[in-house]
Write a protein that holds these residues in place. Structure first.
Motif, mmCIF file in Angstrom:
data_model
loop_
_atom_site.group_PDB
_atom_site.id
_atom_site.type_symbol
_atom_site.label_atom_id
_atom_site.label_comp_id
_atom_site.label_asym_id
_atom_site.label_seq_id
_atom_site.Cartn_x
_atom_site.Cartn_y
_atom_site.Cartn_z
ATOM 1 N N ALA A 1 -49.918 -45.421 24.898
ATOM 2 C CA ALA A 1 -48.539 -45.883 25.083
ATOM 3 C C ALA A 1 -47.542 -44.768 24.799
ATOM 4 N N LEU A 2 -47.824 -43.967 23.771
ATOM 5 C CA LEU A 2 -46.922 -42.882 23.419
ATOM 6 C C LEU A 2 -46.879 -41.820 24.512
ATOM 7 N N ALA A 3 -48.056 -41.474 25.050
ATOM 8 C CA ALA A 3 -48.098 -40.487 26.127
ATOM 9 C C ALA A 3 -47.382 -40.995 27.370
ATOM 10 N N LEU A 4 -47.550 -42.291 27.672
ATOM 11 C CA LEU A 4 -46.873 -42.865 28.829
ATOM 12 C C LEU A 4 -45.359 -42.862 28.625
ATOM 13 N N ALA A 5 -44.928 -43.134 27.392
ATOM 14 C CA ALA A 5 -43.495 -43.059 27.095
ATOM 15 C C ALA A 5 -42.984 -41.632 27.258
ATOM 16 N N GLY A 6 -43.803 -40.660 26.863
ATOM 17 C CA GLY A 6 -43.410 -39.261 27.042
ATOM 18 C C GLY A 6 -43.275 -38.894 28.498
ATOM 19 N N VAL A 7 -44.184 -39.431 29.331
ATOM 20 C CA VAL A 7 -44.081 -39.195 30.778
ATOM 21 C C VAL A 7 -42.767 -39.744 31.313
ATOM 22 N N GLY A 8 -42.396 -40.929 30.828
ATOM 23 C CA GLY A 8 -41.129 -41.513 31.253
ATOM 24 C C GLY A 8 -39.938 -40.669 30.848
ATOM 25 N N ILE A 9 -40.011 -40.056 29.672
ATOM 26 C CA ILE A 9 -38.921 -39.192 29.222
ATOM 27 C C ILE A 9 -38.836 -37.942 30.085
ATOM 28 N N VAL A 10 -40.022 -37.346 30.362
ATOM 29 C CA VAL A 10 -40.046 -36.113 31.163
ATOM 30 C C VAL A 10 -39.453 -36.342 32.541
ATOM 31 N N ALA A 11 -39.861 -37.431 33.176
ATOM 32 C CA ALA A 11 -39.426 -37.685 34.550
ATOM 33 C C ALA A 11 -38.178 -38.547 34.618
ATOM 34 N N GLY A 12 -37.610 -38.859 33.473
ATOM 35 C CA GLY A 12 -36.456 -39.763 33.448
ATOM 36 C C GLY A 12 -35.245 -39.200 34.159
ATOM 37 N N GLY A 13 -35.159 -37.877 34.280
ATOM 38 C CA GLY A 13 -34.026 -37.285 34.969
ATOM 39 C C GLY A 13 -34.048 -37.526 36.454
ATOM 40 N N GLY A 14 -35.218 -37.964 36.974
ATOM 41 C CA GLY A 14 -35.313 -38.247 38.398
ATOM 42 C C GLY A 14 -35.294 -37.001 39.240
ATOM 43 N N LEU B 1 -38.160 -31.533 27.312
ATOM 44 C CA LEU B 1 -38.956 -30.844 26.300
ATOM 45 C C LEU B 1 -39.425 -31.819 25.229
ATOM 46 N N LEU B 2 -38.530 -32.725 24.835
ATOM 47 C CA LEU B 2 -38.904 -33.766 23.874
ATOM 48 C C LEU B 2 -40.011 -34.643 24.447
ATOM 49 N N GLY B 3 -39.870 -34.998 25.725
ATOM 50 C CA GLY B 3 -40.910 -35.805 26.359
ATOM 51 C C GLY B 3 -42.251 -35.107 26.376
ATOM 52 N N GLY B 4 -42.229 -33.780 26.588
ATOM 53 C CA GLY B 4 -43.478 -33.024 26.559
ATOM 54 C C GLY B 4 -44.157 -33.082 25.205
ATOM 55 N N LEU B 5 -43.370 -32.989 24.148
ATOM 56 C CA LEU B 5 -43.940 -33.081 22.801
ATOM 57 C C LEU B 5 -44.506 -34.475 22.540
ATOM 58 N N VAL B 6 -43.843 -35.493 23.065
ATOM 59 C CA VAL B 6 -44.341 -36.860 22.905
ATOM 60 C C VAL B 6 -45.662 -37.035 23.648
ATOM 61 N N ILE B 7 -45.746 -36.456 24.846
ATOM 62 C CA ILE B 7 -46.998 -36.524 25.617
ATOM 63 C C ILE B 7 -48.144 -35.882 24.842
ATOM 64 N N LEU B 8 -47.908 -34.686 24.315
ATOM 65 C CA LEU B 8 -48.954 -33.988 23.566
ATOM 66 C C LEU B 8 -49.362 -34.775 22.325
ATOM 67 N N SER B 9 -48.390 -35.411 21.664
ATOM 68 C CA SER B 9 -48.711 -36.225 20.482
ATOM 69 C C SER B 9 -49.569 -37.423 20.883
ATOM 70 N N GLY B 10 -49.222 -38.044 22.011
ATOM 71 C CA GLY B 10 -50.011 -39.182 22.476
ATOM 72 C C GLY B 10 -51.428 -38.790 22.830
#
Length: 338
Positions: free
Chosen positions: A126-139, A266-275
């Motif tokens: 779930a955390l990695a998926l949330a990170g993906v959403g952050i990374v691509a959230g800019g559209g 960048l924050l999303g990338g760190l969240v992905i790696l943590s997940g």
């Protein structure tokens, strides 16, 4: 030795995930020249012979109907849907939807009884998926609902393929099996390529260079590395490393297509790696239950003779024969006297 194999498998999966991150931007460039069906055929038809040459001794064993069918669907159909989706949507949206694959792998594995994940691993998914959403959230420009739907269908098929693949890999050479499945994937793309017609010559060298990079860095190496790594671990663990693909894809999309990439990404990338770290951590071994000790355990027991079948009055027997007529058992009470 088992720990070394696990680390080698994880390294192969990391490398595959990072290389696959180049797939979306390279495909986007190559699609300016080749339609989706032709790109699928050329991509796999060029990579399969190289892998077949390396693993030629085990190719015959890998030519089975199940493996060929899995390759036609998991390579051919998945990539054709992906190409159509990438062509119709933005790089960022494509990366976001591909990031759903690891969670889908875990769900399919749990539903089919082919694997299970602990609470910490589910939290990591779930955390990695949330990170993906952050990374691509800019559209990004050019995103469409239809393109996103094609990417979602491709991701669902890809997740199913990862789960099925773990069973097919048993007793097979991963490289030989990958070569056979790439061959099947290329064949699956031929009907679509025929409908699309013969492509025209490229207007520039950029799509040709992108195609060559896609064959080597986006197909040949990652597919072989992932198959080898997946043969050593559970499917949901292998699927977790697919989260690296959207991270690299979004970064490449920012450089090549101008998609936004700043502190939020960048924050999303760190969240992905943590997940990924949480979902791939080895499960903790449960402590063994405490041993219940009897209240008699540990005591020094004395012995007492058991009544023998001899007459109660044994006074007529010689004193030396008394021990022969009695057997001794453990007891916590003092011995009886004759």
């Amino acid at each position: 030795m088992q720990l070394v194999r696990r680390h080698s498998a994880l390294f192969a999966l990391v490398a595959a995930g990072l290389l696959w991150g180049l797939t979306v931007p390279l495909s986007k460039l190559a699609l300016d020249w080749l339609p989706g069906g032709w790109l699928t055929v050329v991509r796999f038809a060029a990579a399969a012979p190289l892998l077949a040459l390396v693993s030629r001794r085990d190719l015959r064993r890998a030519f089975t109907p199940k493996i060929l069918f899995a390759g036609a669907v998991g390579y051919g159909a998945v990539v054709m849907l992906q190409n159509a989706g990438i062509h119709a949507t933005s790089v960022s949206h494509a990366a976001l939807i591909i990031g759903a694959v690891p969670a889908l792998v875990a769900l399919i594995s749990a539903a089919t009884g082919k694997g299970s994940a602990g609470k910490l691993a589910w939290f990591g998914f779930a955390l990695a998926l949330a990170g993906v959403g952050i990374v691509a959230g800019g559209g990004g420009g050019g995103a469409t609902l239809g393109g996103d739907g094609l990417m979602l269908a491709s991701s669902a098929l890809s997740a199913t393929f990862v789960v099925v693949q773990s069973q097919l890999l048993k007793g097979q050479n991963p490289i030989a099996m990958t070569a056979v499945q790439m061959f099947a994937g290329a064949l699956a793309g031929i009907p679509n390529a025929i409908v699309e017609g013969v492509p025209a010559a490229p207007a520039t060298l950029a799509p040709v260079a992108a195609l060559l990079a896609l064959i080597v860095a986006g197909t040949l190496l990652p597919f072989a590395l992932f198959a080898w790594g997946q043969s050593k671990v559970k499917p949901q663990l292998a699927g977790a490393f697919l989260n690296l693909e959207p991270l690299v894809g979004a970064a490449a999309g920012a450089l090549a297509f101008g998609d936004p990439f700043g502190p939020v990404q960048l924050l999303g990338g760190l969240v992905i790696l943590s997940g990924i770290a949480l979902s791939t951590a080895p499960p903790r071994k449960r402590p063994e239950p405490a041993r219940v000790v009897s209240r008699h355990e540990g005591r020094t027991h004395r012995t007492r003779p058991v009544r023998s079948s001899a007459p109660r009055d044994a006074s007529h027997l010689p004193h030396q024969e008394w021990p022969r007529r009695a057997s001794y058992v453990s007891s916590s009470t003092p011995p009886h006297s004759h």
